[in-house]
Write a protein that holds these residues in place. Sequence first.
Motif, PDB file in Angstrom:
ATOM      1  N   ASP A  35      72.800 -65.078  31.155  1.00 56.66           N
ATOM      2  CA  ASP A  35      72.746 -64.069  30.294  1.00 56.66           C
ATOM      3  C   ASP A  35      71.043 -63.624  30.207  1.00 56.66           C
ATOM      4  O   ASP A  35      71.208 -62.316  30.237  1.00 56.66           O
ATOM      5  N   ALA A  39      70.323 -59.757  31.542  1.00 57.58           N
ATOM      6  CA  ALA A  39      69.767 -58.954  30.473  1.00 57.58           C
ATOM      7  C   ALA A  39      68.297 -58.503  30.900  1.00 57.58           C
ATOM      8  O   ALA A  39      67.654 -57.596  30.147  1.00 57.58           O
ATOM      9  N   ARG A  56      75.609 -57.052  35.339  1.00 52.91           N
ATOM     10  CA  ARG A  56      75.636 -57.442  33.740  1.00 52.91           C
ATOM     11  C   ARG A  56      77.083 -57.323  33.021  1.00 52.91           C
ATOM     12  O   ARG A  56      77.222 -58.161  32.365  1.00 52.91           O
ATOM     13  N   ASP A  57      77.723 -56.475  33.372  1.00 53.18           N
ATOM     14  CA  ASP A  57      79.075 -56.319  32.783  1.00 53.18           C
ATOM     15  C   ASP A  57      80.082 -57.321  33.179  1.00 53.18           C
ATOM     16  O   ASP A  57      80.600 -57.781  32.446  1.00 53.18           O
ATOM     17  N   PHE A  60      78.805 -60.479  31.513  1.00 54.30           N
ATOM     18  CA  PHE A  60      79.196 -60.692  29.919  1.00 54.30           C
ATOM     19  C   PHE A  60      80.623 -60.559  29.623  1.00 54.30           C
ATOM     20  O   PHE A  60      81.126 -60.983  28.794  1.00 54.30           O
ATOM     21  N   THR A  61      81.336 -60.002  30.546  1.00 49.98           N
ATOM     22  CA  THR A  61      82.874 -60.125  30.409  1.00 49.98           C
ATOM     23  C   THR A  61      83.424 -61.521  30.500  1.00 49.98           C
ATOM     24  O   THR A  61      84.274 -62.027  29.937  1.00 49.98           O
ATOM     25  N   HIS A  63      81.527 -64.193  30.079  1.00 50.13           N
ATOM     26  CA  HIS A  63      80.949 -65.010  28.950  1.00 50.13           C
ATOM     27  C   HIS A  63      82.007 -64.772  27.848  1.00 50.13           C
ATOM     28  O   HIS A  63      82.335 -65.583  26.855  1.00 50.13           O
ATOM     29  N   HIS A  64      82.426 -63.470  27.393  1.00 50.17           N
ATOM     30  CA  HIS A  64      83.308 -63.024  26.382  1.00 50.17           C
ATOM     31  C   HIS A  64      84.564 -63.786  26.461  1.00 50.17           C
ATOM     32  O   HIS A  64      84.861 -64.441  25.407  1.00 50.17           O
ATOM     33  N   LEU A  93      74.437 -65.748  23.004  1.00 46.39           N
ATOM     34  CA  LEU A  93      75.510 -65.182  23.915  1.00 46.39           C
ATOM     35  C   LEU A  93      76.432 -63.936  23.096  1.00 46.39           C
ATOM     36  O   LEU A  93      76.610 -63.160  23.629  1.00 46.39           O
ATOM     37  N   HIS A  96      74.883 -60.444  22.606  1.00 46.79           N
ATOM     38  CA  HIS A  96      75.042 -59.814  23.646  1.00 46.79           C
ATOM     39  C   HIS A  96      76.575 -59.132  24.118  1.00 46.79           C
ATOM     40  O   HIS A  96      76.818 -58.521  24.904  1.00 46.79           O
ATOM     41  N   MET A  97      77.290 -59.429  22.873  1.00 57.62           N
ATOM     42  CA  MET A  97      78.798 -59.265  22.989  1.00 57.62           C
ATOM     43  C   MET A  97      79.047 -57.472  22.304  1.00 57.62           C
ATOM     44  O   MET A  97      80.069 -57.619  21.576  1.00 57.62           O
TER      45      MET A  97
END
Length: 211
Positions: A35, A39, A56-57, A60-61, A63-64, A93, A96-97
Amino acid sequence: MKKIILILIFLNNISVFAQINTALKDTLEKMVVWDQKVAGFQPKYALNDPNREKFRDSVFTAHHDQLQKILSKHGYPGFDLVGKEGSHHFWLLVQHMDNWPDFQQKVLKAMKKQVLRKNASSGNYAYLTDRVRINSGRNQLYGTQVTYNTDSCQAIPKPTEKPESLSKRRKEVGLESIEQYLNLMTELHFKMNKDNYEKRGIKGPKLYVVK
């Protein structure tokens, strides 16, 4: 009698320790490293790659998806499940969603239950509250979300509900004064953009007077 009491305390501590989910705690720690890499917030985790933003995308996806599974299985991970650091990592985390505001709102609701039990950070709850409010077009409550006056390098709170009572609300959740916080964000912003500011003749950040 004293020996019995000490034994009970010892056994109780063992019981609390045994409840810590070390696998989940370790997973969250590893997720936070990535993350912070994508970031770009922590120099020690810097990912020196010109394509960092492209990663990044996808990070993050991923991680989501993982955070949803954790929330569904455990609820909000409190101190008793993953320790204070692990609970903080989960919160970080979720911060950042922003592409999934409904998920942030769901986490906020679950987090409130743990905060009321003193099993999660009230300060972190304040940050996520502001994040959710700003992302849904509402005024924030605690002044944690900021923008910057780039003519003077000074942090400014985004629209905030009843600013006259902001200091009181921050104190209630254990946050520092708004002036101290804004100065911290201002100094960090200047440090991250020092070259650009100095090229424009701005030699340092503009700080607030701390009351």
